[in-house]
Scaffold this active site. Structure first.
Site, short mmCIF file in Angstrom:
data_model
loop_
_atom_site.label_atom_id
_atom_site.label_comp_id
_atom_site.label_asym_id
_atom_site.label_seq_id
_atom_site.Cartn_x
_atom_site.Cartn_y
_atom_site.Cartn_z
N ASP A 1 0.83 -1.20 0.00
CA ASP A 1 0.00 0.00 0.00
C ASP A 1 0.87 1.26 0.00
O ASP A 1 1.85 1.34 0.74
CB ASP A 1 -0.89 -0.02 1.25
CG ASP A 1 -1.99 1.02 1.22
OD1 ASP A 1 -2.78 0.99 0.26
OD2 ASP A 1 -2.06 1.85 2.15
N GLU B 1 1.80 -0.51 -5.03
CA GLU B 1 0.81 0.50 -5.40
C GLU B 1 1.57 1.81 -5.55
O GLU B 1 1.92 2.45 -4.56
CB GLU B 1 -0.27 0.64 -4.32
CG GLU B 1 -1.41 1.53 -4.80
CD GLU B 1 -2.12 2.32 -3.72
OE1 GLU B 1 -3.20 2.83 -4.00
OE2 GLU B 1 -1.57 2.47 -2.61
O1 TEU Z 1 -4.51 4.14 -1.68
C1 TEU Z 1 -3.53 5.14 -1.81
C2 TEU Z 1 -3.89 6.24 -2.66
O2 TEU Z 1 -3.19 7.20 -2.67
C3 TEU Z 1 -5.12 6.09 -3.50
O3 TEU Z 1 -6.16 6.19 -2.62
C4 TEU Z 1 -5.18 7.10 -4.57
O4 TEU Z 1 -4.54 8.27 -4.24
C5 TEU Z 1 -6.57 7.50 -4.90
O5 TEU Z 1 -7.44 6.43 -4.78
C6 TEU Z 1 -6.66 8.06 -6.27
O6 TEU Z 1 -7.96 8.46 -6.50
C7 TEU Z 1 -4.27 3.13 -0.79
C8 TEU Z 1 -5.45 2.19 -0.72
O7 TEU Z 1 -5.63 1.58 -1.97
C9 TEU Z 1 -6.65 2.94 -0.26
O8 TEU Z 1 -7.80 2.15 -0.25
C10 TEU Z 1 -6.36 3.47 1.13
O9 TEU Z 1 -7.43 4.26 1.56
C11 TEU Z 1 -5.07 4.29 1.15
O10 TEU Z 1 -4.01 3.63 0.51
C12 TEU Z 1 -4.63 4.51 2.58
O11 TEU Z 1 -4.17 3.32 3.11
#
Ligand code: TEU
Length: 531
Positions: free
Chosen positions: A192, A253
């Protein structure tokens, strides 16, 4: 060849997948019962969104204990059983690891609060006497104040304090957590927020911030810069992973637009793969897609890493909805923009065939295979995404792509479980249940099952090379060896197909007066060509 180089990976967002105990929240018992569905779908691996003990302020991306399963999902024994059962079905298991931040309920943060300003306990996080101008990715300031006046950094919700990755205990703790799950047989980790762990020394103000614009509203990351020191962490992690032998992998990610910076994470001693968000964000437009595909292939070729092809996940507007809009690019979550779902679904079918035909791995977000649309009309009191609250409803958040799956039956909760569903499902989803689609050869589910089977059987598909074929305006056509052609028609007119026997088509092919069949607009076909 390693399985992760060309795997079809299904994302299980656990609390919305299937509910085994009837409390309205998906769980491990529900997942275990549906493993045969996933095996029959034809995917190679599962990525499970966080299953750890969590107050669920951000759907489990706020972890209180990285070595325990949240009681709403089951127990550690259940998790071990699911890993084993998945393996028996021939499915690999990738778990989510959340290293950027913990939950504010994590013992370390609780200790830090108690120990007070200047204590060593506070050094595991980013405590300061004064905040800087950084904004949370979920809207609002990235700092919150504690009782004694100090502030702590949280790039996401205030319940998600960022860890200090310059601290040796933080590093040691995470390699220990990796080992804990590797000892239990997981095949990989989805990391993540992988690019953000290390912060700039001194946490200086960022000149490019627009404090009055929630970063989610314009879809732009708060600051599209990562720190070079983060790579040391992944080299460490890679050594731990490799010490377990077998074929295990990391998927990062990484929302970085800069292809050079992105590729650094995929060097041979770091992560194996990363999500291709450039592809996810791209408009349904032949030229733009071709550019993204070319850039993806070039970026990955330099580090010999396999690309991935991603259309949706639990953070973005479902692509059946996006592709039915006038502007089909994902520039951020838009909620009040109309969509022609018929059109979006036709394009989603074609996009599925495109994503599965390209070299590398492919991701399927749960419900993509059912053609689920985004749900916009959720009651406010049902919404749980912190984005909704932190942007004062300006961004409705991500609940609309997390509505529990419709498995069967004629009315909600559509056999999701015996006790309702934590987010209400639209009545119209009776047309989209897995049970109904299984009985319909023309359904999205039937298309996914056929395409994933062919993808597995065809030597040409998966990792490897591709060549563009000459094609008309608005058409993408490419060849893969041996004897495979994919044609995608993004134009407004029916187009002629090259010679070949159709293997899978996303729409009914038109009759040609002479010669091969014709491909309608917003459709794709796979052809067996040559001998
Ligand atoms: O997401 C990281 C993140 O930066 C994304 O949410 C992105 O910026 C955004 O969706 C773009 O529209 C991760 C996880 O996938 C997310 O579900 C979490 O909320 C986030 O990290 C925090 O842990």
């Amino acid at each position: 060849m390693s399985w992760w180089r060309d795997a079809a990976i299904y994302q299980v967002y656990l609390r919305s997948f299937a509910d085994g105990d009837g409390d309205g929240v998906g769980d491990l018992a529900g997942l275990e019962a549906r493993l045969p569905y996933l095996r029959d779908l034809g995917v190679d691996a599962l990525w499970l969104s966080p299953w750890y003990d969590s107050p669920m302020a951000d759907g489990g991306y706020d972890v209180a204990d990285y070595r325990a399963i949240d009681p709403s999902f089951g127990t550690l024994q259940d998790a071990e059983r699911v890993i084993g059962a998945a393996h028996q079905h021939g499915l690999k298991v990738i778990v989510d690891i959340v290293p950027n931040h913990t939950s504010d309920r994590h013992p370390w943060f609780q200790e830090a609060l108690r120990a007070g300003a200047g204590s060593p306990e506070r050094e595991r996080f980013h405590f300061r006497n004064w905040p800087n101008n950084w904004q949370s990715r979920f809207g609002g300031p990235a700092w919150s104040q504690v009782d004694d006046g100090q502030w702590y950094l949280h790039l996401f919700d205030s319940t998600q304090p960022d860890l200090n990755w310059d601290h040796p205990e933080v590093r040691a703790e995470f390699t220990s957590i990796l080992r804990f799950w590797l000892d239990r047989g997981v095949d990989g980790f989805r990391i993540d927020v992988a690019a953000r762990l290390v912060k700039q020394q001194g946490l200086p103000d960022k000149p490019e911030e627009h404090p009055d614009l929630p970063s989610f509203a314009d879809g732009k990351p708060a600051a599209d810069k990562d720190r070079p020191e983060v790579h040391e962490i992944y080299r460490d992690w890679r050594r731990v992973l490799d010490s377990y032998g077998g074929e295990r992998c990391f998927v990062g990610e990484i929302w970085l637009d800069d292809p050079e910076r992105f590729a650094r994470y995929l060097r041979p001693d770091e992560l194996h793969t990363a999500f291709n968000f450039a592809f996810l964000k791209c408009a349904w437009e032949a030229g733009a897609l071709r550019d993204v595909i070319d850039r993806t292939l070039a970026t990955h070729a330099k580090v010999a890493a396999p690309p991935t092809w991603v259309l949706s996940n639990h953070d973005v507007t479902r692509h059946a909805t996006r592709y039915g809009r006038e502007d089909t690019a994902f520039t951020g979550r838009l909620h009040r923009v109309p969509s022609d779902l018929g059109l979006g679904t036709r394009r989603a079918r074609a996009a599925a065939l495109l994503s599965m035909a390209l070299p590398g791995g492919v991701y399927v977000y749960q419900g993509d295979e059912l053609g689920l649309p985004e749900v916009f009309d959720l009651p406010e009191e049902a919404r749980q995404d912190p984005v909704f609250r932190r942007t004062a409803g300006l961004d409705l958040g991500r609940d609309g792509c997390r509505v529990p799956l419709p498995w069967g039956g004629e009315a909600p909760p559509f056999e999701f479980g015996a006790g309702g569903a934590w987010l209400p499902q639209p009545r119209e989803w009776r047309e989209l249940t897995a049970a109904r689609q299984l009985g319909d050869a023309d359904s999205m589910l039937s298309l996914y099952r056929l395409a994933l089977r062919v993808r597995r059987d065809e030597e040409a598909l998966g990792d490897g090379g591709m060549r563009w074929l000459e094609s008309g305006e608005g058409v993408l056509a490419f060849e893969r060896d041996p004897g495979f052609t994919c044609v995608v028609n993004l134009s407004r007119r029916e187009v002629d197909l090259p010679e070949g026997a159709p293997l899978v088509a996303s729409a009914e092919l038109g009759e040609a007066a002479a010669g091969p069949a014709r491909l309608p607009p917003d459709a794709a076909v796979w052809l067996r060509t040559g001998n």
